[in-house]
Design a protein around this motif. Structure first.
Motif, PDB file in Angstrom:
ATOM      1  N   VAL A   1     -54.106  40.099 -18.015  1.00 43.96           N
ATOM      2  CA  VAL A   1     -53.802  38.790 -17.429  1.00 43.96           C
ATOM      3  C   VAL A   1     -54.974  38.339 -16.563  1.00 43.96           C
ATOM      4  O   VAL A   1     -55.754  39.153 -16.065  1.00 43.96           O
TER       5      VAL A   1
ATOM      6  N   THR B   1     -54.982  36.154 -13.608  1.00 43.01           N
ATOM      7  CA  THR B   1     -54.313  35.425 -12.518  1.00 43.01           C
ATOM      8  C   THR B   1     -54.933  35.755 -11.167  1.00 43.01           C
ATOM      9  O   THR B   1     -54.307  35.536 -10.131  1.00 43.01           O
TER      10      THR B   1
ATOM     11  N   THR C   1     -57.127  35.875  -7.725  1.00 44.50           N
ATOM     12  CA  THR C   1     -57.616  34.960  -6.698  1.00 44.50           C
ATOM     13  C   THR C   1     -58.878  35.588  -6.114  1.00 44.50           C
ATOM     14  O   THR C   1     -59.130  36.788  -6.306  1.00 44.50           O
TER      15      THR C   1
ATOM     16  N   TYR D   1     -65.086  37.333 -14.398  1.00 50.57           N
ATOM     17  CA  TYR D   1     -64.805  36.002 -13.851  1.00 50.57           C
ATOM     18  C   TYR D   1     -66.082  35.227 -13.518  1.00 50.57           C
ATOM     19  O   TYR D   1     -66.127  34.005 -13.649  1.00 50.57           O
TER      20      TYR D   1
ATOM     21  N   SER E   1     -65.311  31.600 -15.062  1.00 50.64           N
ATOM     22  CA  SER E   1     -64.367  30.843 -14.242  1.00 50.64           C
ATOM     23  C   SER E   1     -64.925  29.472 -13.861  1.00 50.64           C
ATOM     24  O   SER E   1     -66.124  29.313 -13.612  1.00 50.64           O
TER      25      SER E   1
ATOM     26  N   SER F   1     -47.210  37.982 -23.084  1.00 49.56           N
ATOM     27  CA  SER F   1     -47.714  37.990 -21.712  1.00 49.56           C
ATOM     28  C   SER F   1     -46.855  38.864 -20.813  1.00 49.56           C
ATOM     29  O   SER F   1     -45.627  38.755 -20.821  1.00 49.56           O
TER      30      SER F   1
ATOM     31  N   THR G   1     -46.372  38.541 -17.820  1.00 51.05           N
ATOM     32  CA  THR G   1     -45.693  37.697 -16.836  1.00 51.05           C
ATOM     33  C   THR G   1     -44.682  36.758 -17.478  1.00 51.05           C
ATOM     34  O   THR G   1     -43.943  36.065 -16.776  1.00 51.05           O
TER      35      THR G   1
ATOM     36  N   GLU H   1     -45.618  34.167 -18.992  1.00 47.16           N
ATOM     37  CA  GLU H   1     -46.323  32.880 -19.028  1.00 47.16           C
ATOM     38  C   GLU H   1     -47.570  33.021 -19.895  1.00 47.16           C
ATOM     39  O   GLU H   1     -48.500  33.752 -19.542  1.00 47.16           O
TER      40      GLU H   1
ATOM     41  N   ASP I   1     -50.036  31.091 -20.403  1.00 43.13           N
ATOM     42  CA  ASP I   1     -51.292  30.647 -19.780  1.00 43.13           C
ATOM     43  C   ASP I   1     -51.954  31.760 -18.966  1.00 43.13           C
ATOM     44  O   ASP I   1     -53.151  31.697 -18.682  1.00 43.13           O
ATOM     45  N   ASP I   2     -51.177  32.763 -18.581  1.00 41.73           N
ATOM     46  CA  ASP I   2     -51.719  33.838 -17.743  1.00 41.73           C
ATOM     47  C   ASP I   2     -52.618  34.807 -18.514  1.00 41.73           C
ATOM     48  O   ASP I   2     -53.339  35.592 -17.907  1.00 41.73           O
TER      49      ASP I   2
ATOM     50  N   TRP J   1     -58.197  32.639 -19.389  1.00 45.48           N
ATOM     51  CA  TRP J   1     -58.836  32.197 -18.150  1.00 45.48           C
ATOM     52  C   TRP J   1     -59.168  30.711 -18.169  1.00 45.48           C
ATOM     53  O   TRP J   1     -59.595  30.160 -17.169  1.00 45.48           O
TER      54      TRP J   1
END
Length: 720
Positions: A15, A17, A19, A76, A80, A387, A389, A391, A393-394, A397
């Protein structure tokens, strides 16, 4: 919806996700875990009771598990759109690198590894290789140097080189320069490209912004009729990352100092020792022999191109631009013009038959047939279902990213293989070239269970528009096939340890499997199968094609045989000049990394050397020829040369030496029938599955049934 048997992969995809805060906290957590494992080994094991199982295996398993997160943490910064996330990724990679250096210089662990090696336990071949590589790694990190100022200095150098590498690549990834031009100045450049450029305002009213990204840069250099525009664009591109000039210089100076601390004569000697070539002399002899063989052909090709330039300028009333020289900014333009005039090769027409999506499907179908694989694109509910999660989209990237679950076909056992990601369009902050990134490697975990890989292709092809899909020139088709080849290598590899997974081979072999697969792009039946005219993809595209082509006659659905014939005929047109350009990169790399003395590299003007070698080797003129006195300080191409900072140092020759192996494999095994599934599967199991788990020369000999030969390579280049 995916077919039922492919709806439930045994392993979820990674995944994306993270931060900025989680990247840093995860990094410190991984470092702490790994440090504890090393500390625990040192506390509980002595040289007397040291074994592979209690010293090497716990650290190998930690490396396996750590790589599942660490590769993505560092990824990333290449993909990203969030500046803060990219910065955190860079910071995290620096922490990881620093920890890696600290770990590689632990005397207490090294002493135990040395004790295990000395005991000569009976091990399986891959474990034996792991032990030997592990031991050699400590020696190459300075633990053969007595503790004291020299070893401390070596460690300091390693940390600084890590910082430079991250900063250098970050500058390349985040480069966002370009030039403003009027549409009149861009005469000749495809209208689709020009219409999609950013429009100027204020002082730049009436102009468009042309970036240095490949989908803008290369077509403009190929098609812009204005020689001054092409020159300005070329020179500006060579100076787009000048913040890297000093970083490059510092890098080659520090590498040389570090190599001499370890007792080597130079960095090239240090780097090549554990590659297939073994010595710099082997590399230099190969490059210089190839240079002498290619030089006459290069001069002949240059003369023909200059004659075309002279005629073209004269017929267009531009003779004032003819000063007797053939310039770097002339080459893409007149190479393209020659292909059009002499071989009726229209790259824009060819591109109509290679819409990106259908071309990818065609490539994947080829891999399915020859390697026994099945690719299932995950979209909509299928993404949500796999996924972790829930989701979909997770597991990507960016919204443009495609993801596939990959399986063996029935003949290969119908098992799961891994995940393939495609990130194909340029955007701000993204890695600017074409490359394959391993996201998580495959290996056997501590329970004996297979861990499946995930791999990503990161490219920069032109974006589709509502009226037209992304269309690939033939050289872009070759690039995509090449990078997909790396991805397949990454997916089908089956090694016990992640250290040897997939493309983790020596640098002068790693390109060979992908280069071998490029040959499919020069085979008539495969070109036909890959092609599909974009007007057949979508009714809206068909309507637009009819409008712009000015004819109601529909084109053939697949690429016509006469166009295929033209493509095949041009495979070696201006080939000497192309390979001399590769030699320029390789010889520059070797030259900066094998100075006679340390003072020589300290005093080296890398920019002047880069440009002078380019002129001497590639035979094509630069701005140095425009003035009364030759001045080679006009550009700083080495500051954009990410390969030499990112792992190909004293190794760029591998692109050429790998061609020896790739050509030998193709002509010896696949040329009679490129789609032979029996040979394809033998190649998969004998070469690709092995990764770096055994000597690469052994892999080659096992596949060829003999030692590799240069005969096919030189014959293909017309040099034998």
């Amino acid at each position: 919806m995916a077919p039922a048997q492919y709806q439930k992969p045994p392993q979820a995809p990674p995944v994306f996700t993270a931060t900025p805060e989680s990247l840093i906290s995860d990094t410190f957590r991984l470092i702490a875990q790994s440090k504890k494992i090393q500390d625990d080994i040192v506390k509980s094991v002595t040289p007397e009771n040291a074994t592979f199982e209690n010293v090497i295996l716990p650290r190998a398993r930690d490396d396996n598990e750590m790589s599942l997160e660490s590769h993505i943490i560092g990824f990333y910064q290449a993909v990203s759109t969030d500046q803060k996330l990219r910065d955190a990724s860079s910071d995290a990679e620096k922490e990881m690198d620093d920890f890696g250096i600290e770990s590689a210089m632990r005397d207490d662990v090294f002493n135990l590894v040395a004790a295990v090696l000395k005991k000569n336990e009976k091990l399986d071949p891959e474990s034996r290789r792991l032990l030997e590589k592990d031991h050699k790694g400590y020696v190459r990190y300075g633990l053969g140097v007595p503790p004291g100022p020299k070893r401390d200095r070596f460690k300091e150098i390693k940390k600084r080189l890590s910082e430079i590498s991250i900063k250098f690549q970050k500058t390349l990834n985040e480069e966002n320069g370009g030039l403003w031009f009027t549409e009149k100045e861009l005469d000749g450049v495809p209208k689709d490209l020009v219409s999609g450029l950013k429009k100027g305002e204020g002082d730049n009213e009436g102009k468009v912004w042309l970036t240095f990204k490949y989908p803008d840069l290369f077509p403009t250099l190929k098609y812009a009729k204005n020689p001054t525009l092409r020159k300005n664009l070329f020179v500006a591109n060579e100076n787009k990352c000048n913040a890297n000039i000093q970083l490059f210089k510092e890098t080659i100076v520090l590498r040389d100092e570090a190599a001499r601390i370890l007792g080597y004569n130079n960095h090239a000697e240090f780097r090549i020792e554990d590659k297939m070539a073994k010595t710099p002399k082997t590399v230099d002899d190969f490059l210089n022999d190839l240079r002498s063989r290619l030089a006459p052909g290069g001069l002949s090709e240059k003369k023909a191109l200059y004659d075309l330039k002279k005629t073209d300028l004269g017929s267009n009333g531009l003779s004032q631009y003819d000063d007797g020289n053939y310039y770097l900014w002339d080459h893409r333009y007149y190479d393209r013009l020659m292909l059009e005039k002499d071989f009726s090769l229209d790259q824009e027409k060819i591109a109509e038959y290679f819409p990106l999506d259908s071309t990818i499907r065609g490539m994947l179908h080829i891999f399915e047939q020859i390697f026994g694989m099945v690719f299932v694109e995950l979209v909509g509910a299928d993404r949500d279902a796999v996924s972790p999660t829930g989701e979909g989209d997770d597991i990507v990237w960016h919204k443009d990213v495609q993801v596939f679950s990959v399986w063996d076909d029935e003949g290969e056992g119908s098992g799961f293989v891994g995940y393939l990601y495609l990130d194909l369009f340029p955007r701000d902050g993204k890695y600017g070239h074409a490359a394959n990134f391993n996201l998580s490697p495959g290996y056997i975990d501590h329970n004996g269970k297979r861990r499946y890989p995930a791999t990503a292709l990161v490219c920069n092809f032109s974006k589709p528009s509502p009226k037209k899909p992304s269309l690939l020139k033939h050289d872009e088709v070759v690039t995509l096939f090449h990078e997909l080849g790396h991805g397949i290598h990454d997916l089908v590899s089956r090694t016990t340890y992640s250290r040897f997974h997939g493309t983790n081979t020596v640098r002068d072999f790693v390109e060979a499997p992908s280069q071998m697969l490029e040959n499919w792009c020069w085979t008539p039946s495969q070109l036909k199968s890959l092609s599909k005219h974009y007007s057949y993809v979508d009714p809206q595209f068909a309507e637009e094609w009819a409008k712009t082509s000015g004819t109601s006659t529909k084109p053939s659905e697949t690429i016509p045989d006469d166009i295929i014939e033209s493509i095949i005929k041009t495979k070696h047109v201006n080939d000497a000049l192309f390979n001399l350009r590769q030699l320029h990169f390789g010889i520059f790399d070797m030259t900066v990394h094998e100075p006679k003395t340390h003072e020589d590299v300290v005093n080296l003007d890398a920019s002047a050397l880069y440009n002078k070698l380019r002129k001497d080797i590639s035979k094509i003129d630069g701005p140095e020829m425009e003035g009364e006195k030759e001045d080679y300080s006009w550009g700083h191409g080495q500051a954009t040369f990410g390969h030499l900072i990112g792992g190909y140092d004293a190794g760029y020759y591998g692109y050429l030496s790998s061609q020896v192996y790739s050509t030998d494999m193709f002509f010896s095994v696949f040329k009679p029938d490129p789609m032979n599934p029996k040979e394809g599967r033998r190649y998969r199991h004998t070469v690709l599955e092995k990764g770096g788990s055994q000597e690469e020369m052994q892999t080659l000999e096992d596949f060829l049934g003999r030692k590799p030969s240069t005969e096919a390579f030189y014959k293909e280049l017309g040099l034998q």
